[in-house]
Design an enzyme around this catalytic site. Sequence first.
Site, PDB file in Angstrom:
ATOM      1  CG  HIS A 420      -2.201   0.746   1.017  1.00 10.93           C
ATOM      2  ND1 HIS A 420      -2.443   1.515  -0.096  1.00 10.93           N
ATOM      3  CD2 HIS A 420      -3.309   0.868   1.800  1.00 10.93           C
ATOM      4  CE1 HIS A 420      -3.640   2.064  -0.017  1.00 10.93           C
ATOM      5  NE2 HIS A 420      -4.196   1.692   1.139  1.00 10.93           N
ATOM      6  CG  ASP A 424      -2.991   5.080  -4.106  1.00 13.18           C
ATOM      7  OD1 ASP A 424      -2.284   4.978  -3.074  1.00 13.18           O
ATOM      8  OD2 ASP A 424      -2.935   6.049  -4.894  1.00 13.18           O
TER       9      ASP A 424
END
Length: 449
Positions: A420, A424
């Site tokens: 992450h 995204d």
Amino acid sequence: MLKVTIGRSSRKYLGQCASLWNTRSGSSKFSQWAVTTRNGIATRVPRSAVNLIISELKVAHESPRWLAGARYFHVSCPMSSDVKIVVVPQFADSISEGDVRWEKAVGDSVNEDETVCEIETDKTSIPVPAPGAGIIEEQFVDDGATVLSSKMHQLRRHHHPTSSGNKAGPCSRCSPPPKPAAAAAGPPPTTTTTSPKTFRHQDKVPPADPTKEITGTRTEQRVKMNRMRLRIAQRLKDAQNVNAMLTTFNEIDMSNITEMRKTYGDAFLKKHGMKLGFMSPFVKASAYALTELPVVNAVIDDQDVVYRDYVDISVAVATPKGLVVPVLRNVEQMSYADIERGMAALAVKARDGKLAVEDMDGGTFTISNGGVFGSLMGTPIINPPQSAILGMHGIFDRPVARNGQVVIRPMMYVALTYDHRLVDGREAVMFLRKIKACVEDPRNLLLDF
């Protein structure tokens, strides 16, 4: 040098054979072979002369005329000139050391190219084959010891095949000729045996291999982890400590792929010589999704993002020695047949333990198929230095809603774990949906939606 021993009655036969050799070659230099009679008389003859004698002996066994002179003739094994010192093979640039695991012991006979030991490294096991048929005389390193570049073992080579794995016994060419068959013996003596007493409760002993069985003795055995398992443990923990891992899920209707395999499976097998499996649609769909979303194919390196203009997909394979991830290169240019062919070649190498370090280096994305073991759902761990991994699971019939109707379809859960820090949630969900669309309907690959 080889020693040739003959009986007294064979000297005349030997002289005739040596004379025959002199006549054919025109030479009289006897310097390479020693010929010794049983009464101590010795002379030397060249190798070619003894080879000729051996060939003449083949005729002697068929001719009663020479049989009396040839029956005491035999040739010894090679002497110390055929001793070979085997050293550690050269490692790849990314490997500096390994642990030795012996498969043969001192005194064992081996054939040429038979594996004597394996050197377990961080990434793979490197077999050390025998340079020739022979007998292992000495081992210079202990089992489990770490080696860099040193001598491994000493092998005394011989020039005739042996049964691998057998302990060294007298050489067939060194042992005396077999004695004539004895007269038919009478019936074997009868022996009286008493069956041992059986006890209802037998004493339990700890298992010889604690990795394969539990006998209930309430004991513990401590076994050293091999280098590959240590490396796997370190890399997985590093992935947890470094990456901000998050997992997103989806489900795929496998009806169209199953129907495609039924319809075109025979034609595919006839043309390419291999079956059309379930892995190639997922590998091809993943390559397509990676070209559409290059950020998933990228990786963070310190304070930079490295974008790779190629798609190399690692396919996780479970082996008895641990998890390995051989790599398919340039998958974006491959067809279903190319992918199946490449995976079949890697599977053979993995099964035979012949995967090289080069087969597992690199990779921009990984696919792990836990469905082969019946997994329903799971969260895979990223394989560094990558940014995402796709987890496939088992195909199970489930009720699903289609056009307002409840129908039974073969369904599979899929999971995408991603870093992450770089990827995204929006890109991760879109990436997994593209894989879902291309697997459920491969026509999307052609229409390029």
